[in-house]
Scaffold this motif. Structure first.
Motif, mmCIF file in Angstrom:
data_model
loop_
_atom_site.group_PDB
_atom_site.id
_atom_site.type_symbol
_atom_site.label_atom_id
_atom_site.label_comp_id
_atom_site.label_asym_id
_atom_site.label_seq_id
_atom_site.Cartn_x
_atom_site.Cartn_y
_atom_site.Cartn_z
ATOM 1 N N ARG A 137 84.074 61.303 30.959
ATOM 2 C CA ARG A 137 84.887 61.771 30.047
ATOM 3 C C ARG A 137 84.391 60.603 28.648
ATOM 4 N NH1 ARG A 137 87.515 63.448 25.728
ATOM 5 N NH2 ARG A 137 89.849 63.825 25.980
ATOM 6 N N PHE A 138 84.379 61.382 27.666
ATOM 7 C CA PHE A 138 83.887 60.312 26.330
ATOM 8 C C PHE A 138 84.938 61.136 25.305
ATOM 9 C CE2 PHE A 138 81.287 58.032 23.423
ATOM 10 C CZ PHE A 138 81.197 56.931 24.003
ATOM 11 N N PRO A 139 85.217 60.216 24.355
ATOM 12 C CA PRO A 139 85.680 60.693 23.019
ATOM 13 C C PRO A 139 84.739 62.020 22.361
ATOM 14 C CG PRO A 139 85.834 58.485 23.074
ATOM 15 C CD PRO A 139 85.052 58.706 24.068
ATOM 16 N N HIS A 140 85.614 62.923 21.894
ATOM 17 C CA HIS A 140 85.025 64.539 21.395
ATOM 18 C C HIS A 140 85.614 64.435 20.334
ATOM 19 C CE1 HIS A 140 83.464 68.283 21.756
ATOM 20 N NE2 HIS A 140 82.629 67.927 22.501
ATOM 21 N N ARG A 141 84.773 65.344 19.489
ATOM 22 C CA ARG A 141 85.637 65.782 18.154
ATOM 23 C C ARG A 141 86.758 66.611 18.439
ATOM 24 N NH1 ARG A 141 83.310 71.201 17.723
ATOM 25 N NH2 ARG A 141 81.601 71.269 18.901
ATOM 26 N N ARG A 142 86.750 67.425 19.548
ATOM 27 C CA ARG A 142 87.909 68.283 19.799
ATOM 28 C C ARG A 142 89.209 67.526 19.888
ATOM 29 N NH1 ARG A 142 83.970 71.183 23.024
ATOM 30 N NH2 ARG A 142 84.709 69.847 24.799
ATOM 31 N N ASP A 143 89.234 66.130 20.507
ATOM 32 C CA ASP A 143 90.390 65.223 20.539
ATOM 33 C C ASP A 143 91.012 65.126 19.036
ATOM 34 O OD1 ASP A 143 89.878 64.768 23.432
ATOM 35 O OD2 ASP A 143 88.166 63.592 22.811
ATOM 36 N N LEU A 144 90.269 65.044 18.112
ATOM 37 C CA LEU A 144 90.619 64.942 16.788
ATOM 38 C C LEU A 144 90.991 65.960 15.919
ATOM 39 C CD1 LEU A 144 88.028 61.945 15.831
ATOM 40 C CD2 LEU A 144 90.373 61.707 16.712
ATOM 41 N N ASP A 145 90.054 67.125 16.398
ATOM 42 C CA ASP A 145 90.671 68.486 16.017
ATOM 43 C C ASP A 145 91.997 68.768 15.972
ATOM 44 O OD1 ASP A 145 88.006 68.576 14.899
ATOM 45 O OD2 ASP A 145 87.197 69.894 16.579
#
Length: 568
Positions: A137-145
């Motif tokens: 698991r790594f930070p992803h654009r979807r987490d911010l979207d």
């Protein structure tokens, strides 16, 4: 250390332990100051006898006096711009999870105008619960979207070598599955070939260049705020490692030429209350020798109103990335594979090595000190050999080049640095922060060797230490404790205890050694008559203190240029 011709001092500190850090490591009881200079150092009775009717006498009551602390690698302007109102703080312990980061972004969106950029700094996957629970698991654009579908978001990681952005930021900057990463950069992709929202090294520029740029007036305010904070920490000098056209696309232009303008304005108006040595940054990450030539022609060698306050001493060049991101260029592969790479112009490693050597040669022949960001052992050997090649081609008696960071520097390169009077600038507080993570990245044996301070000292290399703020807090106490203990922030486990150093060696790395790096050892860095009156008074005796208690020490008094600028 005084005589009957000593002028009446304006300030006397006495009745304590003055660790002069002079060549003899003299410990005195008091110090006398007149104007901006130290006029005497000696015993309690001697110092009291010098005082006149207008002298302020501070009874130390056994407390410790040090030379003003010199943080020799501190991005002052960038650090100021990472603070509110300029940016969100999304580092540990302010956030502990991806969900926490998203919540902070959601609050910022609610307070922002339509379509405004949301920017922040400090996230670290080594302290995010979702990443710890699942290494995949790594930070992803979807987490911010999910919390910012219509606002572009750009969050710089703790190392400033990686950004995490959302889909709207990628859209605005034209980054998609067809985009090619610039030289020295990486765009992380999902299995379907779409960007994940993680941009590494030079690829950060694809988004950072689009951030709104603070005005010079805002930059002046940020610098003043930082200097006030540094005074509370006993810091009176620092190196600003990289300002110039090569920093134009860094976070908020934190390394841009506009910051030199802001510093120069403060120096000219008498509002710069610290001694700042600047490395000019002619080329960006991923840059070339032509970038160095062009940038130096644009910068020339800028002057300031008072070179004891502000001075351009050298040139900063980026050679490779950083080990936590697996972008440092290593001889042996990382756990999981890959060796990292140089982050300079060139289509192959051999071409990159040639380009790096030429970048170093150009700056050396232009008469500058070189500070080269380099972390992997293979890259460090390349840089050190390039220093020596440049010196052979164009001999200079006192260039004082140095390796910045030098995480995995080996014995051969240390010996070469020592033989030429070159130095190394290390960051033990980062070791404290990422020790456990590095066990996973390079294995425990190599991790234990990271930042080998004792090896460098024993090799005869001048070792300086900096916080690399905003990568860590500009807290010299943590740096000293980390050098003496080499313990992990997360687990307390020791890593490479054979690289621990003594209190004296640690303090020298924050005082006299950085003065030499600054070409200023004749007038600052120790408590001696004739040197500038930059002093740090601690709330207790320091020499016999358990290193674990150093973080409890408070700075009671900071003297800059003979004036008390902080009093607790």
């Amino acid at each position: 250390m005084s005589d009957r011709t000593t002028p009446t001092p304006t300030l006397v500190l006495t009745g304590g332990q003055v660790l002069t850090l002079d060549a003899a490591l003299t410990v005195a009881e008091g110090v006398a100051v007149r104007g901006g200079d130290i006029v005497a150092v000696g015993g309690d009775a001697e110092m009291r006898a010098l005082a006149g009717p207008g002298t302020r006498v501070v009874d130390l009551g056994g407390r410790t006096v040090l030379p003003g602390i010199n943080d020799s690698h501190l991005h002052g302007a960038a650090y100021g711009l990472t603070k509110p109102p300029f940016a969100l703080h999304v580092g540990h312990p302010a956030v502990g999870s991806i969900a926490d980061v998203a919540a902070a972004v959601r609050r910022a969106v609610e307070a922002a105008g339509p379509g405004e950029w949301i920017v922040g700094i400090g996230w670290d996957p080594g302290y995010l619960t979702e990443c710890l629970a699942d290494p995949r698991r790594f930070p992803h654009r979807r987490d911010l979207d999910a919390v910012a579908p219509d606002h572009p978001v750009c969050l710089t990681d703790f190392s400033s070598h990686m950004v995490w952005v959302n889909t709207e930021a990628l859209r605005r900057c034209g980054v998609d599955a067809a985009s090619a990463a610039p030289a020295g950069g990486v765009i992380d992709l999902d299995p379907d070939g779409e960007p994940t929202g993680i941009l590494r090294e030079a690829a950060q520029q694809l988004v950072l260049a689009a951030l709104p740029s603070p005005t010079v007036a805002q930059r002046r305010r940020a610098i003043r705020n930082v200097v006030r904070e540094l005074h509370t920490r006993g810091i009176t000098s620092y190196t600003e490692p990289g300002l110039g056209p090569g920093g134009a696309t860094t976070f908020f232009g934190g390394l841009s030429t506009d910051n030199w303008t802001a510093y120069a304005d403060l120096a000219a108006s008498g509002d710069l209350q610290a001694r700042v040595s600047v490395l000019l940054m002619p080329a960006p990450i991923g840059g070339s020798a032509d970038d160095v030539r062009k940038g130096l022609a644009e910068l020339r060698r800028p002057r300031s109103a008072d070179e004891r306050l502000l001075r351009a001493v050298g040139v900063k060049i980026f050679a490779d990335g950083v080990p936590p991101n697996r972008t440092a260029w290593m001889n042996e592969p990382y756990a999981g594979g890959g060796h990292g790479a140089l982050c300079v112009h060139g289509a192959t490693p051999d071409l990159q090595v040639g380009e790096l050597r030429e970048m170093i040669r150009v700056a050396h022949e232009a008469g500058f000190q070189l500070g080269v960001h380099v972390t992997g052992d293979r890259a460090i050997d390349t840089v050190v050999d390039a220093f020596l090649a440049a010196q052979t081609a164009a001999p200079r008696p006192d260039a004082r080049h140095y390796v910045i960071h030098g995480d995995f520097i080996g014995a051969a390169s240390l010996a070469k640095l020592a033989a030429h009077g070159y130095g190394v600038n290390m960051n033990p507080a980062i070791k404290w922060t990422i020790s456990d993570l590095m066990d996973e990245v390079v294995g425990p044996e190599r991790s234990a060797h990271q930042w080998p301070v004792r090896s460098a000292v024993e090799a005869g290399v001048t070792v300086c230490v900096g916080s690399d703020a905003p990568i860590t807090e500009p807290d010299w106490r943590q740096g000293v404790a980390a050098m003496m203990l080499r313990e992990s922030k997360a687990s307390g486990r020791r890593s490479g205890p054979e690289q621990c150093v003594s209190l004296t060696e640690a303090l020298r790395a924050y005082t006299v050694n950085p003065a030499r790096q600054d070409f200023a050892e004749d007038w600052k860095g120790s408590v001696e008559p004739g040197k500038v009156a930059d002093l740090c008074v601690l709330d207790r005796p320091l020499p016999a203190l358990d290193p674990h208690a150093i973080m409890d020490v408070q700075v009671d008094l900071t003297v800059f240029d003979g004036r008390i600028v902080h009093e607790r």
